[in-house]
Motif scaffolding. Structure first.
Motif, PDB file in Angstrom:
ATOM      1  N   ALA A 161       0.857  -1.195   0.000  1.00 25.75           N
ATOM      2  CA  ALA A 161       0.000   0.000   0.000  1.00 25.75           C
ATOM      3  C   ALA A 161       0.888   1.239   0.000  1.00 25.75           C
ATOM      4  CB  ALA A 161      -0.934  -0.016   1.222  1.00 25.75           C
ATOM      5  N   ASN A 162       0.251   2.409   0.132  1.00 27.05           N
ATOM      6  CA  ASN A 162       0.939   3.699   0.068  1.00 27.05           C
ATOM      7  C   ASN A 162       2.195   3.732   0.937  1.00 27.05           C
ATOM      8  OD1 ASN A 162      -1.836   3.844  -0.558  1.00 27.05           O
ATOM      9  ND2 ASN A 162      -1.822   6.052  -0.348  1.00 27.05           N
ATOM     10  N   ILE A 163       3.250   4.352   0.407  1.00 26.40           N
ATOM     11  CA  ILE A 163       4.445   4.629   1.212  1.00 26.40           C
ATOM     12  C   ILE A 163       4.189   5.954   1.942  1.00 26.40           C
ATOM     13  CG2 ILE A 163       6.914   5.037   1.187  1.00 26.40           C
ATOM     14  CD1 ILE A 163       6.127   2.219   0.319  1.00 26.40           C
ATOM     15  N   CYS A 164       4.140   5.905   3.267  1.00 27.97           N
ATOM     16  CA  CYS A 164       3.821   7.098   4.065  1.00 27.97           C
ATOM     17  C   CYS A 164       5.049   7.799   4.609  1.00 27.97           C
ATOM     18  CB  CYS A 164       2.913   6.715   5.240  1.00 27.97           C
ATOM     19  SG  CYS A 164       1.363   5.934   4.759  1.00 27.97           S
ATOM     20  N   SER A 165       6.182   7.078   4.738  1.00 28.98           N
ATOM     21  CA  SER A 165       7.361   7.676   5.364  1.00 28.98           C
ATOM     22  C   SER A 165       8.628   6.991   4.870  1.00 28.98           C
ATOM     23  CB  SER A 165       7.267   7.569   6.890  1.00 28.98           C
ATOM     24  OG  SER A 165       6.974   6.246   7.287  1.00 28.98           O
ATOM     25  N   LEU A 166       9.704   7.790   4.788  1.00 22.62           N
ATOM     26  CA  LEU A 166      11.001   7.300   4.333  1.00 22.62           C
ATOM     27  C   LEU A 166      12.104   7.994   5.121  1.00 22.62           C
ATOM     28  CD1 LEU A 166      10.340   7.539   0.493  1.00 22.62           C
ATOM     29  CD2 LEU A 166      10.725   5.388   1.696  1.00 22.62           C
ATOM     30  N   ASP A 167      13.242   7.326   5.299  1.00 28.39           N
ATOM     31  CA  ASP A 167      14.404   7.980   5.891  1.00 28.39           C
ATOM     32  C   ASP A 167      15.668   7.247   5.492  1.00 28.39           C
ATOM     33  OD1 ASP A 167      15.529  10.074   7.323  1.00 28.39           O
ATOM     34  OD2 ASP A 167      15.685   8.898   9.167  1.00 28.39           O
ATOM     35  N   PHE A 168      16.752   8.033   5.270  1.00 26.90           N
ATOM     36  CA  PHE A 168      18.071   7.472   4.975  1.00 26.90           C
ATOM     37  C   PHE A 168      18.837   7.244   6.270  1.00 26.90           C
ATOM     38  CE2 PHE A 168      17.486   9.181   0.653  1.00 26.90           C
ATOM     39  CZ  PHE A 168      18.061   8.168  -0.105  1.00 26.90           C
ATOM     40  N   HIS A 169      19.579   6.139   6.326  1.00 24.95           N
ATOM     41  CA  HIS A 169      20.481   5.899   7.442  1.00 24.95           C
ATOM     42  C   HIS A 169      21.583   6.960   7.410  1.00 24.95           C
ATOM     43  CE1 HIS A 169      23.450   3.856   9.979  1.00 24.95           C
ATOM     44  NE2 HIS A 169      22.437   3.152  10.466  1.00 24.95           N
ATOM     45  N   PRO A 170      22.000   7.493   8.583  1.00 27.10           N
ATOM     46  CA  PRO A 170      22.975   8.593   8.570  1.00 27.10           C
ATOM     47  C   PRO A 170      24.366   8.200   8.079  1.00 27.10           C
ATOM     48  CG  PRO A 170      22.544   7.864  10.824  1.00 27.10           C
ATOM     49  CD  PRO A 170      21.544   7.171   9.950  1.00 27.10           C
ATOM     50  N   TYR A 171      24.723   6.915   8.113  1.00 27.59           N
ATOM     51  CA  TYR A 171      26.080   6.508   7.728  1.00 27.59           C
ATOM     52  C   TYR A 171      26.100   5.446   6.635  1.00 27.59           C
ATOM     53  CZ  TYR A 171      27.133   9.028  11.983  1.00 27.59           C
ATOM     54  OH  TYR A 171      27.210   9.999  12.942  1.00 27.59           O
ATOM     55  N   GLY A 172      25.264   4.453   6.714  1.00 23.95           N
ATOM     56  CA  GLY A 172      25.287   3.376   5.729  1.00 23.95           C
ATOM     57  C   GLY A 172      24.361   3.647   4.561  1.00 23.95           C
ATOM     58  N   SER A 173      24.409   2.772   3.560  1.00 26.55           N
ATOM     59  CA  SER A 173      23.553   2.913   2.372  1.00 26.55           C
ATOM     60  C   SER A 173      22.253   2.143   2.581  1.00 26.55           C
ATOM     61  CB  SER A 173      24.285   2.393   1.133  1.00 26.55           C
ATOM     62  OG  SER A 173      24.687   1.062   1.326  1.00 26.55           O
ATOM     63  N   PHE A 174      21.514   2.554   3.601  1.00 24.59           N
ATOM     64  CA  PHE A 174      20.257   1.901   3.941  1.00 24.59           C
ATOM     65  C   PHE A 174      19.116   2.908   3.915  1.00 24.59           C
ATOM     66  CE2 PHE A 174      23.678  -0.201   6.329  1.00 24.59           C
ATOM     67  CZ  PHE A 174      23.599  -1.479   5.798  1.00 24.59           C
ATOM     68  N   VAL A 175      17.922   2.411   3.580  1.00 31.50           N
ATOM     69  CA  VAL A 175      16.707   3.228   3.572  1.00 31.50           C
ATOM     70  C   VAL A 175      15.640   2.499   4.377  1.00 31.50           C
ATOM     71  CG1 VAL A 175      14.831   4.109   2.132  1.00 31.50           C
ATOM     72  CG2 VAL A 175      17.185   4.323   1.352  1.00 31.50           C
ATOM     73  N   ALA A 176      14.935   3.236   5.216  1.00 31.80           N
ATOM     74  CA  ALA A 176      13.794   2.680   5.945  1.00 31.80           C
ATOM     75  C   ALA A 176      12.513   3.226   5.336  1.00 31.80           C
ATOM     76  CB  ALA A 176      13.863   3.047   7.424  1.00 31.80           C
ATOM     77  N   SER A 177      11.487   2.382   5.234  1.00 31.92           N
ATOM     78  CA  SER A 177      10.209   2.799   4.652  1.00 31.92           C
ATOM     79  C   SER A 177       9.059   2.340   5.541  1.00 31.92           C
ATOM     80  CB  SER A 177      10.044   2.233   3.236  1.00 31.92           C
ATOM     81  OG  SER A 177      10.083   0.814   3.265  1.00 31.92           O
ATOM     82  N   GLY A 178       8.069   3.205   5.701  1.00 32.56           N
ATOM     83  CA  GLY A 178       6.855   2.877   6.439  1.00 32.56           C
ATOM     84  C   GLY A 178       5.658   3.051   5.542  1.00 32.56           C
ATOM     85  N   SER A 179       4.653   2.192   5.725  1.00 37.97           N
ATOM     86  CA  SER A 179       3.555   2.150   4.758  1.00 37.97           C
ATOM     87  C   SER A 179       2.194   2.108   5.433  1.00 37.97           C
ATOM     88  CB  SER A 179       3.728   0.921   3.863  1.00 37.97           C
ATOM     89  OG  SER A 179       2.592   0.680   3.061  1.00 37.97           O
ATOM     90  N   LEU A 180       1.186   2.336   4.599  1.00 33.35           N
ATOM     91  CA  LEU A 180      -0.197   2.191   5.035  1.00 33.35           C
ATOM     92  C   LEU A 180      -0.506   0.732   5.361  1.00 33.35           C
ATOM     93  CD1 LEU A 180      -2.808   3.987   5.274  1.00 33.35           C
ATOM     94  CD2 LEU A 180      -3.396   3.223   2.972  1.00 33.35           C
ATOM     95  N   ASP A 181       0.316  -0.192   4.859  1.00 29.86           N
ATOM     96  CA  ASP A 181       0.107  -1.616   5.173  1.00 29.86           C
ATOM     97  C   ASP A 181       0.624  -1.982   6.572  1.00 29.86           C
ATOM     98  OD1 ASP A 181       2.873  -1.774   4.948  1.00 29.86           O
ATOM     99  OD2 ASP A 181       2.874  -2.822   3.033  1.00 29.86           O
TER     100      ASP A 181
END
Length: 608
Positions: A106-126
């Motif tokens: 479902a919809n992606i509601c939130s995103l953020d980049f890790h401050p040091y590594g090449s990682f992304v966090a995502s939060g969703s309507l699901d």
């Protein structure tokens, strides 16, 4: 000798038409405060240099409206999440798509980049939170604990924790290495929309639609303080870089808060409307907001704003004087240990990721990446921002000069930065004639704190009548509004009631639900939005109660109060069933309304 020119404390910097349709998301680059990304219902992401009129780069490839954006700490990467649940990571310096990440339902509601590594966090309507490794194109881990949409995600400054805020009224702190919840903060009485880590101390701030901001101690896991009694919910928050205060972006103002004890140091009136993001650069705070297809940027001169160490503007709980705030710093609580090198990915939980989430990119992902394009629309600005000759100072503009402040509009209000204890004097004398009585009013864009008891300026965006309590005239006013058979009157009333969730009662629901059914079918966008907001509040507060009462066995003997409650619950249930058909039919719409109806459809699943 010429008098010094008095400049504004806050001013509008620019207004641009950012997309061909409604703007659905905004984000500023936090390193420079000069990089802006906008996402729209036209399924495109446009990149801008703040205070420049032309789009620098336009990113295409998404097939549904953009719901969330984030720029990496070094301003080299941009991630965009769409309504369909797909995520795309772009390399801004190379002007190309880097990764397509699929997995949310479902919809992606939130995103953020890790401050040091090449990682992304995502939060969703699901309700899922996923941690992605951009290099491996895969999902490292799925965090599942929230029961409703995840609205905001933030990595801690040391990169070891992740904070999540959701519509289920909770804030959760995740240990990335262990892959589990460290603590669940409960205390908000409404959906939590924003969360932010203190830049150095073990402190977390969260803002909710219940019109409060709460500060949480991350060592002892308890609430430090709570900012209450604001007229509207906070839309975004940002700590000062040195951690001395928290800035809260509201519909009509910027507010400056301390937390030990809780207090408001200053208020700057800024008519920025739906402010979406804040950034700080050169002692200036940059704020961006959107209205339909336009995006506006505003500047607040922080050198004219009270941050701490002086008499606060007003008290948040009562009229008793508060003691001087405790100095902030590492002496109060622990500080983060920042790694000297880029962090490694969570080791202990990688093996728990499913094969489907760790697999190599599918043909569908490869096709998406081929169809995604980055169009450089302004080569000169692109070279200046992303490919400068001097790589050391690469952020736009190269020297990051402060934006010049315009002169104050009215010389009469020149002492706009005067503190509450100091009277505002008229500096410009009139010609030799009878002087009129001085008008006691603060300027429009001013850091002059407003007294809480008797406000001298009533913001235009305020949704609460001054001097009245909505509870004093409910529910008789609702009956009167319905009797007029005018939806505009009902909308005005609901906009007031929606500000205070505690005003909703079962009696009110039985009267209002038929009107909400009409609002959801209205041709006016504002009517539909108000109807969706009211219905969401009713579902969150009363649907579990209604289903429980209807499912309960009949009582023994005569209980008049219970029978009345049962009758109201049956009436509400029937009305909600009728509305559920409308919501289901409209959940296929695109844009913000489609997203709202899909969220309502999920909430109404208990009716089926």
């Amino acid at each position: 000798m010429a008098a010094a020119v008095v400049t504004k404390t806050a001013w509008k910097l620019q207004e641009i038409v950012a997309h061909s349709s409604n703007v659905s998301s905004l984000v500023l680059g936090k390193k420079s405060g000069r990089l802006l990304a906008t996402g729209g219902d036209d399924c495109r992401v446009n990149v801008w240099s703040v205070n420049k009129p032309n789009c620098v780069m336009s990113l295409s490839g998404h097939t549904t409206p953009i719901e969330s954006l984030q720029i990496s700490a070094k301003e080299e990467l941009l991630v965009a999440g769409s309504q369909s649940g797909s995520i795309r990571v772009w390399d801004l310096e190379a002007a190309k798509i880097l990764r397509t990440l699929l997995g949310h339902k479902a919809n992606i509601c939130s995103l953020d980049f890790h401050p040091y590594g090449s990682f992304v966090a995502s939060g969703s309507l699901d309700t899922d939170i996923k941690l992605w490794d951009v290099r491996r194109k895969g999902c490292i881990f799925k965090y599942k604990s929230h029961t409703q949409a995840v609205r905001c995600l933030r990595f801690s400054p040391d990169g070891k924790w992740l904070a999540s805020a959701a519509d289920d009224h909770t804030v959760k702190l995740w240990d990335l290495t262990a892959g589990k919840v460290m603590f669940e903060f409960t205390g908000h009485s409404g959906p939590v929309s924003v969360v932010e880590f203190h830049p150095s101390e073990y402190l977390l701030a969260s803002g909710s639609s219940d019109r409060t901001i709460r500060f949480w101690d991350l060592e002892k896991f308890h609430v430090v303080s709570c900012i209450e009694e604001e007229a509207t919910p906070v839309r975004c928050v940002l700590f000062n870089p040195d951690g001395c205060c928290l800035y809260g972006g509201y519909q009509d103002s910027l507010r400056v808060y301390g937390w030990e004890p809780e207090r408001c140091f200053d208020v700057v009136l800024v008519n920025w409307g739906k402010v979406a993001d804040l950034a700080i650069c050169n002692n200036q705070l940059i704020g961006v907001s959107c209205a339909q297809s336009t995006v506006s940027s505003f500047v607040v001169d922080l050198s004219r704003v009270t941050k701490s160490g002086s008499v606060p503007h007003g008290l948040l709980r009562n009229d008793e004087p508060l003691s001087q705030p405790t100095p902030t710093g590492s002496s109060l609580r622990r500080s983060y240990d920042r790694p000297s090198t880029s962090c490694s990915k969570p080791q202990s939980r990688v093996k728990h990721s499913s094969e489907s989430e760790r697999r190599s990119p599918s043909s569908e992902e490869e096709r998406d990446e081929k169809e995604s394009k980055a169009e450089i629309q302004n080569p000169e600005d692109y070279k200046e921002i992303f490919q400068p000759k001097n790589a050391i100072s690469r952020t736009p503009p190269r020297m990051n000069e402060p934006f010049p402040a315009p002169p104050e509009d009215e010389p009469v209000t020149a002492k706009e930065a005067a503190k509450p204890d100091q009277p505002v004097e008229v500096q410009t004398p009139l010609p030799k004639q009878e002087l009129p009585e001085p008008i006691q009013r603060p300027p429009i864009a001013s850091s002059t704190p407003l007294p809480r008891a008797e406000p001298s300026v009533i913001p235009a965006a305020r949704n609460e009548p001054i001097g009245l309590k909505a509870s004093d005239f409910l529910p008789s006013s609702v009956d009167s509004a319905v009797a007029t058979n005018d939806l505009s009157v009902v909308v005005d009333l609901l906009n007031i009631v929606n500000q205070t969730a505690s005003l909703w009662k079962l009696d009110l629901c039985t009267v209002v639900l038929p009107q909400i059914e009409k609002l959801l079918q209205s041709k006016y966008e504002s009517y539909v939005q108000t109807g969706c907001t009211s219905l969401k509040l009713i579902l969150q507060r009363f649907l579990p109660l209604i289903t429980d009462i209807l499912a309960a066995p009949p009582s023994v003997g005569v209980d008049i109060t219970r029978e009345e409650r049962l009758h109201k619950c049956r009436l509400c249930y029937e009305q909600l069933k009728n509305i559920s058909n409308i919501v289901k039919n409209k959940s296929g719409l695109s844009g913000r309304h489609g997203s709202a109806f899909r969220e309502l459809h999920l909430l109404m699943a208990a009716l089926e």
